[in-house]
Design a protein around this motif. Structure first.
Motif, short mmCIF file in Angstrom:
data_model
loop_
_atom_site.label_atom_id
_atom_site.label_comp_id
_atom_site.label_asym_id
_atom_site.label_seq_id
_atom_site.Cartn_x
_atom_site.Cartn_y
_atom_site.Cartn_z
N UNK A 1 0.81 -1.21 0.00
CA UNK A 1 0.00 0.00 0.00
C UNK A 1 0.85 1.27 0.00
N UNK A 2 1.98 1.24 0.67
CA UNK A 2 2.85 2.43 0.70
C UNK A 2 3.33 2.77 -0.71
N UNK A 3 3.71 1.75 -1.48
CA UNK A 3 4.15 1.98 -2.85
C UNK A 3 2.99 2.47 -3.71
N UNK A 4 1.81 1.85 -3.52
CA UNK A 4 0.63 2.27 -4.28
C UNK A 4 0.28 3.72 -3.98
N UNK A 5 0.44 4.12 -2.72
CA UNK A 5 0.16 5.50 -2.32
C UNK A 5 1.12 6.46 -3.01
N UNK A 6 2.37 6.08 -3.05
CA UNK A 6 3.39 6.91 -3.71
C UNK A 6 3.08 7.06 -5.20
N UNK A 7 2.71 5.95 -5.84
CA UNK A 7 2.39 6.00 -7.27
C UNK A 7 1.14 6.83 -7.52
N UNK A 8 0.15 6.74 -6.64
CA UNK A 8 -1.07 7.54 -6.78
C UNK A 8 -0.72 9.03 -6.81
N UNK A 9 0.12 9.44 -5.87
CA UNK A 9 0.49 10.85 -5.79
C UNK A 9 1.29 11.28 -7.00
N UNK A 10 2.28 10.47 -7.40
CA UNK A 10 3.19 10.88 -8.47
C UNK A 10 2.62 10.71 -9.86
N UNK A 11 1.74 9.72 -10.06
CA UNK A 11 1.24 9.43 -11.40
C UNK A 11 -0.18 9.93 -11.66
N UNK A 12 -0.93 10.19 -10.60
CA UNK A 12 -2.30 10.67 -10.77
C UNK A 12 -2.47 12.10 -10.27
N UNK A 13 -2.17 12.32 -9.00
CA UNK A 13 -2.51 13.58 -8.36
C UNK A 13 -1.60 14.72 -8.80
N UNK A 14 -0.31 14.53 -8.71
CA UNK A 14 0.62 15.60 -9.09
C UNK A 14 0.48 16.01 -10.56
N UNK A 15 0.36 15.07 -11.51
CA UNK A 15 0.19 15.47 -12.92
C UNK A 15 -1.10 16.25 -13.17
#
Length: 222
Positions: free
Chosen positions: A6-20
């Motif tokens: 989940x920690x990795x999934x959370x990081x990917x959510x922020x970097x690949x979905x939210x930040x862009x």
């Protein structure tokens, strides 16, 4: 059985979905990077907690996509001294995010079971400054005003009673219009007492289920 990271999934959510999607406020990115979204999702959907999807809740309600949650939080520009009203607690996740950013959060939820579950989840994350009230927002008796209001379901038009709960200079995030093309907006309350003098800023297009009691009147065609 593979255990999801989940920690990795959370990081990917922020970097690949939210930040862009132009959510760049460091405080919001920090909250989304550290708050365990999976703790607010039903067991059956836990592996989808960080997917770019609205997730189903009871009573036909939905948890907003992470990108919409991020844009809503950024638009509201919540400060550590702000008092916030959330209309529709749902899963409790956005309530928790607001609690991490604001001084106090009051969240209104019309379904008793969702309200109870949200309270339990908030307590599980030691978020003590967010209070979930079981009530229908269209009959809720309230004379208090707030610095910010976050409306988590769509409305055909922004209800006047919501505007009355904004302090002068306050702001409200809402999604308005007719499905399937709706407009997310930020309402800026006038610095005076005239709520009709508010200014509306268009943010982005999206589509959300309507808040109960706020759908457009049906139209009849011959």
């Amino acid at each position: 059985m593979t255990t999801m990271d989940y920690a990795k999934a959370r990081e990917l959510m922020v970097e690949q979905q939210v930040r862009p999607w132009d959510v760049l406020d460091p405080r919001i990115l920090d909250v989304l990077s550290t708050l365990p979204r999976e703790a607010f999702v039903a067991e059956a959907h836990r592996n989808l907690a960080y997917a770019d999807l609205p997730l189903p809740l009871a009573h036909g309600e939905f948890m907003m996509k992470p990108v919409v949650e991020g844009r809503a939080l950024q638009a509201l520009s919540i400060g550590p001294d702000d008092e916030v009203l959330e209309i529709g607690a749902g899963s409790g996740f956005l309530t928790a995010c607001l609690g991490r950013l604001a001084r106090e959060v009051v969240s209104i939820e019309r379904h008793a079971d969702l309200a109870d579950t949200a309270r339990t989840r908030l307590a599980g994350q030691a978020i003590s400054n967010a209070r979930v009230i079981h009530a229908d927002v269209f009959s809720w008796d309230n004379d208090r005003r707030f610095d910010a209001i976050c409306v988590t379901g769509a409305v055909a038009e922004i209800p006047a009673r919501f505007l009355q709960w904004l302090r002068p200079g306050g702001r409200m995030f809402a999604v308005r219009g007719r499905s399937p093309v709706m407009e997310a907006v930020l309402v800026h309350a006038n610095d005076g007492d005239d709520v009709n003098a508010s200014r509306i800023q268009s943010l982005f297009e999206t589509d959300l289920p309507y808040l109960h009691g706020a759908a457009p009147a049906p139209t009849f065609e011959l």
